[in-house]
Design a protein around this motif. Structure first.
Motif, mmCIF file in Angstrom:
data_model
loop_
_atom_site.group_PDB
_atom_site.id
_atom_site.type_symbol
_atom_site.label_atom_id
_atom_site.label_comp_id
_atom_site.label_asym_id
_atom_site.label_seq_id
_atom_site.Cartn_x
_atom_site.Cartn_y
_atom_site.Cartn_z
ATOM 1 N N LEU A 155 0.968 -1.188 -0.042
ATOM 2 C CA LEU A 155 0.122 -0.056 -0.065
ATOM 3 C C LEU A 155 0.673 1.418 -0.038
ATOM 4 O O LEU A 155 0.565 2.132 -0.559
ATOM 5 C CB LEU A 155 -0.985 -0.088 1.247
ATOM 6 C CG LEU A 155 -1.977 -1.033 1.179
ATOM 7 C CD1 LEU A 155 -2.558 -1.475 2.603
ATOM 8 C CD2 LEU A 155 -3.297 -0.498 0.158
ATOM 9 N N GLY A 156 1.937 1.300 0.723
ATOM 10 C CA GLY A 156 2.918 2.351 0.871
ATOM 11 C C GLY A 156 3.491 2.784 -0.527
ATOM 12 O O GLY A 156 3.578 3.876 -0.959
ATOM 13 N N THR A 157 3.788 1.753 -1.208
ATOM 14 C CA THR A 157 4.225 1.849 -2.625
ATOM 15 C C THR A 157 3.418 2.005 -3.734
ATOM 16 O O THR A 157 3.454 2.109 -4.988
ATOM 17 C CB THR A 157 5.466 0.919 -2.898
ATOM 18 O OG1 THR A 157 4.888 -0.419 -2.869
ATOM 19 C CG2 THR A 157 6.405 0.825 -1.921
ATOM 20 N N ASN A 204 -7.042 7.082 -0.740
ATOM 21 C CA ASN A 204 -6.237 6.965 -1.813
ATOM 22 C C ASN A 204 -5.037 7.865 -1.706
ATOM 23 O O ASN A 204 -3.908 7.993 -2.563
ATOM 24 C CB ASN A 204 -6.942 7.410 -3.281
ATOM 25 C CG ASN A 204 -7.912 6.398 -3.654
ATOM 26 O OD1 ASN A 204 -7.459 5.040 -3.077
ATOM 27 N ND2 ASN A 204 -8.724 6.265 -4.502
ATOM 28 N N LEU A 205 -5.077 8.916 -1.001
ATOM 29 C CA LEU A 205 -3.881 9.951 -0.723
ATOM 30 C C LEU A 205 -2.930 9.081 0.142
ATOM 31 O O LEU A 205 -1.605 9.258 -0.156
ATOM 32 C CB LEU A 205 -4.348 11.044 0.290
ATOM 33 C CG LEU A 205 -3.538 12.207 0.509
ATOM 34 C CD1 LEU A 205 -2.931 13.046 -0.725
ATOM 35 C CD2 LEU A 205 -4.021 13.246 1.568
ATOM 36 N N MET A 206 -3.174 8.219 1.016
ATOM 37 C CA MET A 206 -2.119 7.605 1.880
ATOM 38 C C MET A 206 -1.638 6.492 0.989
ATOM 39 O O MET A 206 -0.330 6.174 1.032
ATOM 40 C CB MET A 206 -2.916 6.740 3.086
ATOM 41 C CG MET A 206 -3.318 7.731 4.269
ATOM 42 S SD MET A 206 -1.797 8.286 5.137
ATOM 43 C CE MET A 206 -2.648 9.875 5.853
ATOM 44 N N ILE A 207 -2.514 5.913 0.063
ATOM 45 C CA ILE A 207 -1.663 5.065 -0.698
ATOM 46 C C ILE A 207 -0.953 5.490 -1.612
ATOM 47 O O ILE A 207 -1.099 6.479 -2.422
ATOM 48 C CB ILE A 207 -2.917 4.015 -1.466
ATOM 49 C CG1 ILE A 207 -3.743 3.385 -0.472
ATOM 50 C CG2 ILE A 207 -2.183 2.903 -2.424
ATOM 51 C CD1 ILE A 207 -5.047 2.532 -0.909
ATOM 52 N N GLY A 208 0.586 4.939 -1.853
ATOM 53 C CA GLY A 208 1.489 5.363 -2.595
ATOM 54 C C GLY A 208 2.108 6.439 -2.073
ATOM 55 O O GLY A 208 3.260 7.009 -2.394
ATOM 56 N N SER A 209 1.991 6.764 -0.684
ATOM 57 C CA SER A 209 2.599 8.130 -0.085
ATOM 58 C C SER A 209 4.028 7.691 0.533
ATOM 59 O O SER A 209 4.679 8.294 0.984
ATOM 60 C CB SER A 209 1.772 8.854 0.830
ATOM 61 O OG SER A 209 1.404 8.017 2.076
ATOM 62 N N GLU A 210 4.422 6.309 0.419
ATOM 63 C CA GLU A 210 5.843 5.782 0.776
ATOM 64 C C GLU A 210 5.929 6.116 2.226
ATOM 65 O O GLU A 210 7.259 6.417 2.644
ATOM 66 C CB GLU A 210 6.708 6.207 -0.204
ATOM 67 C CG GLU A 210 6.466 5.763 -1.578
ATOM 68 C CD GLU A 210 7.454 6.282 -2.634
ATOM 69 O OE1 GLU A 210 8.623 6.082 -2.344
ATOM 70 O OE2 GLU A 210 7.103 6.583 -3.669
ATOM 71 N N GLY A 211 5.170 5.961 3.172
ATOM 72 C CA GLY A 211 5.328 6.358 4.441
ATOM 73 C C GLY A 211 5.553 7.816 5.053
ATOM 74 O O GLY A 211 5.971 8.034 5.906
ATOM 75 N N ILE A 215 1.279 6.095 9.182
ATOM 76 C CA ILE A 215 1.596 4.956 9.062
ATOM 77 C C ILE A 215 0.562 3.860 8.911
ATOM 78 O O ILE A 215 -0.394 4.196 9.813
ATOM 79 C CB ILE A 215 2.537 4.368 10.302
ATOM 80 C CG1 ILE A 215 3.706 5.428 10.295
ATOM 81 C CG2 ILE A 215 2.782 3.129 10.552
ATOM 82 C CD1 ILE A 215 4.346 5.486 11.498
ATOM 83 N N ILE A 216 0.573 3.229 7.964
ATOM 84 C CA ILE A 216 -0.789 2.230 7.817
ATOM 85 C C ILE A 216 -0.530 0.942 8.541
ATOM 86 O O ILE A 216 0.451 0.352 8.830
ATOM 87 C CB ILE A 216 -0.841 1.772 6.193
ATOM 88 C CG1 ILE A 216 -1.000 2.962 5.286
ATOM 89 C CG2 ILE A 216 -1.890 0.711 6.090
ATOM 90 C CD1 ILE A 216 -0.647 2.428 3.687
ATOM 91 N N THR A 217 -1.571 1.054 9.524
ATOM 92 C CA THR A 217 -1.671 -0.300 10.367
ATOM 93 C C THR A 217 -2.476 -1.468 10.103
ATOM 94 O O THR A 217 -2.174 -2.582 10.674
ATOM 95 C CB THR A 217 -1.826 0.188 11.798
ATOM 96 O OG1 THR A 217 -3.164 0.878 11.905
ATOM 97 C CG2 THR A 217 -0.701 1.120 12.555
ATOM 98 N N ALA A 218 -3.498 -1.327 9.298
ATOM 99 C CA ALA A 218 -4.301 -2.243 8.681
ATOM 100 C C ALA A 218 -4.956 -1.789 7.561
ATOM 101 O O ALA A 218 -5.311 -0.614 7.554
ATOM 102 C CB ALA A 218 -5.160 -2.703 10.096
#
Ligand code: FAD
Ligand code: MLT
Ligand code: ZN
Length: 480
Positions: A155-157, A204-211, A215-218
């Motif tokens: 998700l981060g990438t 969708n803002l969080m996804i691809g934001s590379e941390g 911090i995505i926890t679930a």
């Protein structure tokens, strides 16, 4: 060894209170080996962490972030550390905390009627796939690193992989997120909704934001029915134009059954043959390009085979395929995919290289490759092109291997910037993207401002400033 400043010492004490002594690793302990968290997968960068912290649940993550924010200490989120753009390792300063999510790996829930699965960020992709399969369903994200990458990193990438042509990238597979903000607050966004128009799309803002934003926890991810049958074919094609023609035909004949369409050049397959001869690469020796196609059928295997055979017959008649094999069994199909997925490791065995994961409109890829190959051959004598990737998505790994016998380090020193500039200028000319799936990380951070729309960049900076004004989440990545 440098003495740890008092504020750092106090922070480490606090982190140990939050996560437990065993889950906060530092260089103070001579027995602790932090190297696995400090070096990126491609061994391009080796950093030094102040500490590696391994929380066990969302509340612990929130408390860690609050403690780091109070100490003004940067945090580098890390999943499986398989990223290819240096985004998940600390810098060399010894002042950054690596926040590893791998202990948070539970499958929280499967909702078969809603076709969703909710998992913690550190869940290894292969385990997520297995949990879906155990429920008789499919989680389609698939990539070579699936045995060690995590859904949080995917998700981060906004990872792509080999099934995007049918199912989309990780963003398109995600319905909801749970996120710890830069202030240590928890956003409970684990919705399984397919429709929700209540304002800005934070997921969708969080996804691809590379941390860099949270911090995505679930996450709650989409599931699909398992196909009734899955067949794989390997076809030799005379040119990239022919590969694009075959792609059009495959879309037309297979419709949503087309779940994979990968292209590989002769040099890439030659590297697999050279370094892993036991894999027995088919049809490559006198063929400039090969294509791997997958047909996932909702009826049965006989139907899938008839469809594939008819497609390949037409392609042979048109001349866009010169030879082809269809796997006779799942084991054979897995073998063909294994060859494709081994290109990355074969490149590593061959030595240092310059990697690209560019996106170009499919229709323009043949012209791009022809022109750019010629430009590179002129600028870098003896250059060896390792071209492969997800042609079905217009995403090419247009990789540049050092000339035969060259010193890899010297090659990178002398040519990396020149090659990147040449390739990215061409990408811009062809209205493409300098990263289709791996992200920006640290490796492309200096190039992004040169190729991204300035207004888009200004909006990205405003978002970063609003969500992480202290700049403690993965500083130096994406926006620099
Ligand atoms: P990491 O490498 O640990 O982190 C990647 C980034 O995500 C970093 O910026 C990190 O800070 C951030 N991050 C990690 N976890 C979180 C979290 N919980 N919250 C917020 N941010 C987080 N990529 C593709 O897209 N397609 C491919 O086909 C593909 N094939 C690969 C094949 C091989 C052999 C290898 C080694 C890599 C491949 N990759 C591919 C790259 C890599 O596997 C992906 O980028 C993957 O998504 C990274 O997951 P990870 O858990 O290892 O993340
Ligand atoms: C792939 O498609 O195999 C990956 O993105 C890895 C790579 O680019 O080497
Ligand atoms: Zn890829």
């Amino acid at each position: 060894m440098n003495a740890v400043p008092t504020s750092h010492a106090a922070l480490i004490t606090r982190l140990r209170q939050i996560c437990g002594d065993a889950h906060v690793l530092t260089h103070d302990d001579p027995a602790a080996d932090l190297s696995a968290w400090e070096q990126d997968w491609r061994k391009r960068v080796t950093g030094r962490a102040l500490a590696v912290v391994r929380p066990n649940n969302t509340q612990e993550v929130a408390n860690v972030v609050k403690a780091c924010a109070a100490a003004n200490t940067p945090i580098v989120p890390q999943g499986g550390n398989t990223g290819l753009v240096v985004g998940s390792v600390p810098d060399a300063s010894g002042t950054q905390v690596v926040l590893s999510l791998t202990r948070m790996n539970a499958v929280r829930a499967i909702d078969k009627d809603n076709l969703t699965i909710t998992v913690e960020a550190g869940c290894v992709l292969q385990n997520l796939q297995a949990a879906a399969e155990g429920a008789g369903l499919l989680f389609p994200l698939s990539l070579g690193a699936e045995g060690s990458c995590t859904i949080g990193g995917n998700l981060g990438t906004n990872a792509g992989g080999t099934q995007v042509v049918r199912y989309g990238n990780t963003r398109e597979l995600c319905l909801g997120l749970e996120v710890v903000t830069a202030q240590g607050d928890v956003w409970h966004g684990l919705t399984g909704l397919r429709k929700d128009n209540t304002g800005y799309d934070l997921r969708n803002l969080m996804i691809g934001s590379e941390g860099t934003l949270g911090i995505i926890t679930a996450a709650t991810m989409k599931l699909y029915p398992q196909p009734a049958a899955q067949l794989t074919a390997w076809a030799a094609v005379p040119s990239m134009e022919a590969a694009v023609q075959l792609l059009g035909l495959a879309h037309q004949r297979l419709g949503p059954g087309l779940t994979g369409f990968e292209v590989m050049n002769q040099f890439a397959l030659g590297l697999v043959d050279k370094h892993f001869p036991q894999l027995r690469v088919p049809l490559w020796q006198d063929k400039p390009w090969c294509v791997l196609l997958e047909n996932s059928d909702s009826e049965n295997e006989a139907h899938a085979r008839r469809q594939f055979e008819s497609l390949l017959e037409t392609a042979l008649e048109l001349g866009c395929v010169t030879d082809a094999v269809v796997a006779e069994s799942m084991a054979q199909a897995r073998g063909l995919w294994h060859i494709r997925e081994s290109i990355t490791l074969a490149q590593v065995e061959e030595g240092l290289n310059i990697k690209h994961d560019i996106g170009i409109p499919v229709s323009r890829i043949p012209a791009f490759v022809l022109e750019t190959d010629a430009l590179l051959a002129r600028e870098v004598p003896g250059v060896r092109m390792v071209d492969f990737g997800h042609l079905g998505d217009g995403n090419l790994h247009y990789n540049v291997q050092a000339p035969e016998g060259a010193d890899g380090q010297a090659f990178l020193r002398d040519f990396e910037d020149k090659v990147n500039t040449l390739v990215f200028d061409q990408v811009a000319r062809f209205k493409g993207s300098i990263s289709a799936e791996h992200g920006v990380g640290e490796l492309k951070v200096d190039k992004l401002p040169l190729y991204k729309d300035p207004t888009a960049l200004a909006m990205m900076r405003a978002v970063k400033q609003a969500l992480d004004p202290q700049n403690i989440l993965n500083p130096g990545r994406v926006l620099g």
